[in-house]
Design an enzyme around this catalytic site. Structure first.
Site: not given
Ligand code: DGL
Length: 281
Positions: A190, A76
């Protein structure tokens, strides 16, 4: 206790996004036992204060440590930006790998010198991102144009056919203005966004006419390769001969994580088990 080679690797995200990284880990390290946590009860992280993201990152890491992990992948970008420094200080013995938007690879392929960066608001406002983009711009002359994709993670998390229309609407709002600035590369900053890469390509193709295709950058594979390198270096790579079933937890909808494992990872029901984190974190 020092972990051994058969211990699992822990992977977490605010939701299903980290599965886009986990799919590369499964390909590159097919014999590793994997534990995944979708902190879906708190998704999206991208609109939350950094203090809450840090608190959740610690809680989820504690859960994974209680299951005996030998390495942690923070799959993440948002949690990496807010928490990785603290996690590394707090767990100095643990192998910890984070995600960051692929600005470095983008500098190597952009011809126009303009790169669009799609990420959450929290990632783009973080000190970590600002430092990286300022430093790379100074070194290479490449201009990074950030675009926070507010609302997109919520729609990707829904995983129902009606969310496709909202995903398209949001991307139609966010991507054309970037294309007008002459970007030739878009960084998927993301881990949820690789799941909508086809929609992004569709929009870029529609707007660019006959100009060269826009390149999309996703660092999931690079992270999996980095994990492999670290496990080998520390003599912690699995020596098992078969792929153990994935064990996944959700702090939100278990059903949604189950659907995502089937849909995005193409797993059959005997290849994974899902549990709720209720009572655990
Ligand atoms: N998948 C995440 C990232 O890479 C988190 C996105 C979120 O929860 O806002 O930033």
């Amino acid at each position: 206790m020092t972990p051994d080679r058969s211990a699992p690797v822990g992977v977490f995200d605010s939701g299903i996004g980290g599965l886009s990284v986990l799919q590369h880990i499964r390909q590159i390290l097919p014999h590793e036992s994997l534990l995944y946590v979708a902190d879906a009860g708190y998704t999206p992280y991208g609109d939350k204060p950094a203090s809450l993201i840090l608190e959740r990152s610690i809680a989820v890491t504690e859960l994974l440590l209680s299951q005996g992990i030998k390495a942690l992948v923070v799959a993440c970008n948002t949690a990496t930006a807010s928490a990785i420094k603290h996690l590394r200080e707090r767990y100095p013995e643990l192998i910890i790998i984070g995600m960051e938007p692929g600005l470095k690879p983008a500098t190597q392929i952009s011809k126009t010198g303009k790169v669009g960066v799609l990420a959450t608001r929290s990632t783009l406002q973080s000190e970590k991102y600002l430092q990286l983009s300022t430093q790379l711009s100074a070194e290479t002359g490449i201009q990074f144009i950030p675009q926070a994709c507010v609302g997109l993670v919520d729609q990707i998390e829904k995983l129902d056919p009606s969310s496709a229309i909202h995903i398209r609407q949001l991307l139609d709002e966010y991507i054309p203005p970037l294309l007008e600035t002459n970007v030739d590369t878009l960084v998927l900053g993301c881990t949820h966004y690789p799941f909508v890469a086809d929609f992004i390509t569709e929009i870029t193709e529609k707007h660019k006419g006959n100009l060269p295709a826009i390149q999309l950058i996703d660092t999931g594979r690079a992270v999996a390769l980095h994990l492999k390198g670290l496990l080998m270096k520390h003599a912690l790579a699995s020596e098992m001969k078969t792929a153990p079933p994935l064990i996944a937890y959700s702090s939100g909808s278990v059903k949604r994580l189950q659907d995502a494992c089937r849909h995005y990872l193409n797993l059959t029901d005997d290849q994974f088990t899902i549990a709720s984190t209720t009572g655990l974190v």
